[in-house]
Every structure is written in C-alpha cells, then in structure tokens.
Write a protein that holds these residues in place. Structure first.
Motif, mmCIF file in Angstrom:
data_model
loop_
_atom_site.group_PDB
_atom_site.id
_atom_site.type_symbol
_atom_site.label_atom_id
_atom_site.label_comp_id
_atom_site.label_asym_id
_atom_site.label_seq_id
_atom_site.Cartn_x
_atom_site.Cartn_y
_atom_site.Cartn_z
ATOM 1 N N ARG A 176 -23.336 29.000 23.570
ATOM 2 C CA ARG A 176 -22.303 28.672 22.009
ATOM 3 C C ARG A 176 -23.158 27.735 20.577
ATOM 4 N NH1 ARG A 176 -20.496 23.227 22.273
ATOM 5 N NH2 ARG A 176 -18.674 23.624 20.513
ATOM 6 N N ILE A 177 -23.162 28.211 19.496
ATOM 7 C CA ILE A 177 -23.393 28.740 18.260
ATOM 8 C C ILE A 177 -22.850 27.545 17.367
ATOM 9 C CG2 ILE A 177 -25.566 29.842 16.972
ATOM 10 C CD1 ILE A 177 -26.126 29.686 19.690
ATOM 11 N N THR A 178 -23.796 26.703 16.241
ATOM 12 C CA THR A 178 -23.186 26.179 15.394
ATOM 13 C C THR A 178 -24.018 26.999 14.168
ATOM 14 O OG1 THR A 178 -22.250 24.711 13.728
ATOM 15 C CG2 THR A 178 -24.581 24.217 15.432
ATOM 16 N N ALA A 179 -23.215 27.751 13.470
ATOM 17 C CA ALA A 179 -23.711 27.827 12.087
ATOM 18 C C ALA A 179 -23.056 28.220 10.508
ATOM 19 C CB ALA A 179 -24.426 29.774 12.636
ATOM 20 N N GLY A 180 -23.570 28.133 9.560
ATOM 21 C CA GLY A 180 -22.992 28.188 8.138
ATOM 22 C C GLY A 180 -22.458 29.803 8.733
ATOM 23 N N GLU A 181 -21.237 29.472 7.292
ATOM 24 C CA GLU A 181 -20.679 31.541 7.242
ATOM 25 C C GLU A 181 -21.212 32.307 6.610
ATOM 26 O OE1 GLU A 181 -16.843 33.272 4.874
ATOM 27 O OE2 GLU A 181 -17.838 31.347 3.885
ATOM 28 N N HIS A 182 -22.753 31.940 6.371
ATOM 29 C CA HIS A 182 -23.182 33.567 5.349
ATOM 30 C C HIS A 182 -24.548 34.096 6.665
ATOM 31 C CE1 HIS A 182 -27.065 35.407 3.255
ATOM 32 N NE2 HIS A 182 -26.225 35.952 3.489
ATOM 33 N N PRO A 183 -25.010 32.866 7.590
ATOM 34 C CA PRO A 183 -25.436 32.746 8.424
ATOM 35 C C PRO A 183 -24.818 33.454 9.782
ATOM 36 C CG PRO A 183 -25.670 30.642 8.258
ATOM 37 C CD PRO A 183 -25.461 31.440 6.867
ATOM 38 N N ALA A 184 -23.859 32.884 10.186
ATOM 39 C CA ALA A 184 -22.707 33.638 10.704
ATOM 40 C C ALA A 184 -22.573 34.801 10.556
ATOM 41 C CB ALA A 184 -21.421 32.831 10.901
ATOM 42 N N ILE A 185 -22.004 35.915 9.335
ATOM 43 C CA ILE A 185 -21.616 36.914 8.979
ATOM 44 C C ILE A 185 -22.965 37.615 8.961
ATOM 45 C CG2 ILE A 185 -21.168 38.506 6.656
ATOM 46 C CD1 ILE A 185 -19.254 36.182 6.452
ATOM 47 N N SER A 186 -24.470 37.445 8.418
ATOM 48 C CA SER A 186 -25.606 38.491 7.601
ATOM 49 C C SER A 186 -26.324 38.038 8.910
ATOM 50 C CB SER A 186 -26.042 37.770 6.509
ATOM 51 O OG SER A 186 -26.702 36.636 6.971
ATOM 52 N N VAL A 187 -26.870 37.320 10.014
ATOM 53 C CA VAL A 187 -27.220 37.413 10.718
ATOM 54 C C VAL A 187 -26.965 37.529 12.329
ATOM 55 C CG1 VAL A 187 -29.080 35.886 12.667
ATOM 56 C CG2 VAL A 187 -28.738 35.165 9.533
ATOM 57 N N LEU A 188 -26.336 36.964 12.941
ATOM 58 C CA LEU A 188 -24.937 36.521 14.043
ATOM 59 C C LEU A 188 -24.831 37.685 13.910
ATOM 60 C CD1 LEU A 188 -23.879 32.869 14.692
ATOM 61 C CD2 LEU A 188 -26.289 33.990 16.412
ATOM 62 N N ALA A 189 -23.926 38.049 13.359
ATOM 63 C CA ALA A 189 -22.448 39.067 13.720
ATOM 64 C C ALA A 189 -23.485 40.376 14.008
ATOM 65 C CB ALA A 189 -21.841 39.447 12.962
ATOM 66 N N PRO A 190 -24.314 40.484 13.424
ATOM 67 C CA PRO A 190 -25.348 42.099 13.425
ATOM 68 C C PRO A 190 -25.920 42.118 14.612
ATOM 69 C CG PRO A 190 -25.309 41.113 11.742
ATOM 70 C CD PRO A 190 -25.214 40.479 11.444
ATOM 71 N N ALA A 191 -26.398 40.884 15.948
ATOM 72 C CA ALA A 191 -26.942 40.799 17.197
ATOM 73 C C ALA A 191 -25.547 41.231 18.272
ATOM 74 C CB ALA A 191 -27.698 38.574 17.056
ATOM 75 N N ILE A 192 -24.845 40.014 17.891
ATOM 76 C CA ILE A 192 -23.498 40.133 18.933
ATOM 77 C C ILE A 192 -23.221 41.227 18.917
ATOM 78 C CG2 ILE A 192 -21.327 38.955 19.183
ATOM 79 C CD1 ILE A 192 -22.483 36.038 18.195
ATOM 80 N N ARG A 193 -23.267 42.422 18.024
ATOM 81 C CA ARG A 193 -22.573 43.333 18.038
ATOM 82 C C ARG A 193 -23.209 44.012 19.241
ATOM 83 N NH1 ARG A 193 -21.224 43.216 12.775
ATOM 84 N NH2 ARG A 193 -23.094 43.872 12.293
ATOM 85 N N LYS A 194 -24.299 44.002 18.773
ATOM 86 C CA LYS A 194 -25.700 44.940 20.053
ATOM 87 C C LYS A 194 -25.932 44.040 21.173
ATOM 88 C CE LYS A 194 -30.277 46.154 19.704
ATOM 89 N NZ LYS A 194 -31.714 46.264 19.238
ATOM 90 N N LEU A 195 -26.154 43.518 21.219
ATOM 91 C CA LEU A 195 -25.949 42.365 22.765
ATOM 92 C C LEU A 195 -24.939 42.235 23.442
ATOM 93 C CD1 LEU A 195 -27.937 39.539 23.282
ATOM 94 C CD2 LEU A 195 -26.313 38.038 23.135
#
Length: 297
Positions: free
Chosen positions: A97-116
């Motif tokens: 479970r992760i909490t993040a602002g909108e921009h890091p969710a889009i720019s950092v989390l989303a690319p990593a999650i797609r691969k993970l």
C-alpha cells in the motif's frame, strides 16, 4: 499426547523409514545413543514395542508398522506445508500500500508498476493519490512518495526520481490575446489556473528562483483544480496559464499546443523520494518494489 512426544514420533518415524539408527541419527543431527534412548522412551510411554532391533537390522513391529502407515503420512503433510510456507517467505507476493501525490503517482509509480505487474504477478499494489502529508504508520501504508524536503527525518528515504523543474505554460491563443509575462510579478495580471493543496492551507503559490533569488507569487484566475489533467486541459483550451511539472508539459510543448514562459525562473530542485519507517522484516515483495522504483540516473 504431550507436546514433547511429537519429537519422539519424528525420531521413531525417521528410524522406521531408514531402517537404521545410524542413518536416522545422521539425518536428524543427533547421536545414535540419544536417538535410541528417545525411541525407547516413546515405547515405554506407549507401553508397546515399536521396533525390532538386531545387531544387523532394525524393522518396525506390527504396532510400529501401523504407526508408520497412519501417522507417517500426516507428518509428511505437515512437513510439506511448512516447506511451502518457507518458500512463500522468499517469494515476492502480497499487497503493498502506497500513498503519493498525483504527479509522482503518474511519473514514478505508474511506469514501475507496469513492469512490476508483468514480472511479479503475485505482487498487488494499492496506490492512494493524496496531496496531504499522510502519516503512513497511522494509516497503515507500507510507504509514501514525496519530495525529499517533505520527508520526515526519522524515515528511511530512497531517491526515486531525478531533479525536477516546473514550467509555466499557456496556449498560443491565450498568449495572442493577453501577451507574455516577462517576470514572475507579471503573472498577477494574467488569468492563472490555480491549484489547491490541503497541506498548504489554500491556493498553492507559484515558486520561482533565479541566481539565488527566490520569489513566491500568489496568482489569481477563474479556475482552481486539484488534478493535473484538468489544469493541462484548461491550459490547452486557452483558458489561462498553468504551472506544471516540466515532464507533464513536454509533449504539448513539442507539438506547439502549449508554449512556455519564464523558463529562466524555473530552476531544478531535488525530486521525489520513497519513504518508509524501517528496514526490519521487509517482505521480498517490498524489497522488489523498492528496487524497481530506485532512481539510477
């Protein structure tokens, strides 16, 4: 049966399967004499002989054979399940479970999650987009992502992005009607698309820096949003100027749908960090997640 007798049963079953005290003792990591004494103790408590011993061989008695056939498979099931649990301990699985602002969710989390998600199908990731500085311990999050300056000193922080820049952008149509600001102070005469953040107590001031001089401008305008998508759309529609993370404007700048102003006032600043309370008992899934996010630029 008293709990300590379970060990005695394991000792008997090992001897009965190996047909040898010597081999069984080696397998269990005990001395042959200690193993023999353990089995004799079990026989004494049960009041029946379980093994027939000769100088050349060891074999189960009728009672021992019955015990081997009835209890043996159950112990094998227990051992197999314990082994499966041990494998699970080392297998990346579970929910993060992760909490993040909108921009890091889009720019950092989303690319990593797609691969993970492709490489580790047993890892589930739950992301809550929140501009507030959430107490991840109280809210039972595994980690959060924020700008480095916002991370508490008692947290472990892992850099997950490079340095960042902001950009002030507008459409060619907007600039055609209203002209271009030459300094940050000129923004007070423009229709600016504002952003409201709960941690700032109201409208977010636009921050600028050049040659060590820092300026915060409280701009005004018709529109206030708390999502990136709506601010970008409003700017593309010519409704005002937007203050955005540079990477969110790059594509539109390249196509000419947006144009940039005050670029020399938008200096780089430290980017995002993943933060969490401690390193103890980190699950394999969390370790994989942290490694996938770690910035290596």
């Amino acid at each position: 049966m008293p709990q300590e007798n379970y060990n005695d049963l394991v000792a008997f079953l090992t001897v009965a399967r190996e047909r040898s005290f010597t081999k069984a003792a080696a397998k269990l990591g005990v001395s042959q004499s200690a193993l023999s004494q353990t089995v004799r103790g079990l026989e004494a408590r049960l009041g029946i002989r379980l093994l027939t011993r000769t100088t050349r061989s060891v074999a189960p008695t009728e009672a021992g054979e019955r015990l081997l056939k009835t209890v043996g498979p159950r112990f094998e099931e227990i051992e197999a399940e314990l082994g499966a649990l041990s494998e699970l301990k080392d297998k990346p699985s579970g929910t993060i479970r992760i909490t993040a602002g909108e921009h890091p969710a889009i720019s950092v989390l989303a690319p990593a999650i797609r691969k993970l998600a492709i490489e580790y199908p047993d890892i589930n990731v739950e992301v809550t987009v929140d501009y507030g500085l959430t107490d991840i311990v109280a809210e039972r999050y595994d980690a959060g992502i924020r700008l480095g300056e916002q991370v508490a000193k008692d947290m472990i922080a892992v850099k997950v992005s490079g340095d960042m820049r902001m950009a002030v952008v507008g459409s060619p149509a907007y600039f055609g009607r209203h002209g271009r600001p030459e300094t940050p102070q000129d923004l007070t005469g423009h229709n600016c698309i504002n952003m409201r953040l709960p941690t700032r107590g109201g409208i977010y001031p636009w921050e600028f820096e050049r040659d060590g001089r820092e300026i915060r401008v409280r701009v005004d305008g018709q529109l206030v949003f708390n999502t990136l998508a709506m601010r970008i759309d409003a700017a593309l529609s010519g409704l005002g100027l937007a203050y955005l993370p540079e990477d969110q404007a790059t594509e539109h700048l390249a196509t000419g749908r947006l144009e940039r102003v005050l670029e020399d006032w938008c200096e780089p600043f430290p980017g995002y960090h993943l933060y969490y309370p401690n390193r103890r008992h980190a699950s394999p899934a969390f370790a994989v997640f942290v490694d996938a996010l770690r910035f290596r630029g």
